[in-house]
Motif scaffolding. Structure first.
Motif, short mmCIF file in Angstrom:
data_model
loop_
_atom_site.label_atom_id
_atom_site.label_comp_id
_atom_site.label_asym_id
_atom_site.label_seq_id
_atom_site.Cartn_x
_atom_site.Cartn_y
_atom_site.Cartn_z
N TYR A 255 0.81 -1.22 0.00
CA TYR A 255 0.00 0.00 0.00
C TYR A 255 0.84 1.27 0.00
CZ TYR A 255 -4.29 -2.60 0.39
OH TYR A 255 -5.34 -3.43 0.12
N SER A 256 2.10 1.18 0.38
CA SER A 256 2.94 2.38 0.35
C SER A 256 3.23 2.80 -1.09
CB SER A 256 4.24 2.14 1.11
OG SER A 256 5.07 1.24 0.41
N GLN A 257 3.01 1.90 -2.05
CA GLN A 257 3.23 2.22 -3.46
C GLN A 257 2.04 2.95 -4.08
OE1 GLN A 257 6.26 1.53 -4.73
NE2 GLN A 257 6.70 0.81 -2.66
N LEU A 258 0.92 3.01 -3.36
CA LEU A 258 -0.29 3.64 -3.88
C LEU A 258 -0.42 5.06 -3.35
CD1 LEU A 258 -2.81 0.72 -3.35
CD2 LEU A 258 -1.64 1.33 -5.45
N GLU A 259 -0.97 5.90 -4.18
CA GLU A 259 -1.27 7.27 -3.77
C GLU A 259 -2.77 7.48 -3.93
OE1 GLU A 259 0.99 10.31 -5.66
OE2 GLU A 259 2.87 9.23 -5.41
N LEU A 260 -3.37 8.10 -2.95
CA LEU A 260 -4.79 8.43 -3.03
C LEU A 260 -4.91 9.89 -3.44
CD1 LEU A 260 -6.11 6.70 0.19
CD2 LEU A 260 -6.16 5.85 -2.14
#
Length: 132
Positions: free
Chosen positions: A79-84
């Protein structure tokens, strides 16, 4: 000599009385937790609310990912690879319909619990209570 009966709340039947009082008392006791939960806007807020509500041992068990913590570490890495990008939902007003299909089943929100073992540790009804 006979064995004396121990005078515990359970032996005295207090649990039967509490069962009837629960619908009245539980909403009063749960009010502060529900207010915190209603104010949550992200996972970090949910974590903080859970930390205030749950017994320390239970929170630490769930928060740490239990045992070797491999899964929680992998989840955080993924999840650290995702940006919201929060502007995506701009202009929408509550209530938002977050329902979707997961593994062929309709769900109201796109996340769910997973088996953890020992669910009675954090819900009186065990796995059934967690699923509810």
């Amino acid at each position: 000599a006979g064995v004396a009966m121990s005078l515990t709340p359970h032996a005295l039947g207090v649990h039967h009385l509490l069962k009837w009082l629960s619908p009245v008392v539980r909403p009063l006791l749960d009010y502060p937790s529900r207010r915190r939960l209603d104010a949550c806007i992200n996972i970090s807020d949910l974590r903080d609310a859970a930390k205030l509500r749950a017994h320390k041992m239970v929170f630490d068990y769930l928060d740490a990912g239990a045992d070797d913590e491999i899964t929680i570490r992998r989840n955080k890495d993924a999840y650290s690879q995702l940006e919201l990008h929060y502007k995506i939902l701009a202009g929408l007003s509550p209530p938002l319909d977050m329902s979707t299909r997961v593994m062929g089943r309709d769900v109201k929100i796109p996340f769910f619990t997973s088996p953890t073992a020992g669910s009675k540790m954090f819900h009186a009804d065990g796995e059934v209570g967690v699923a509810r």
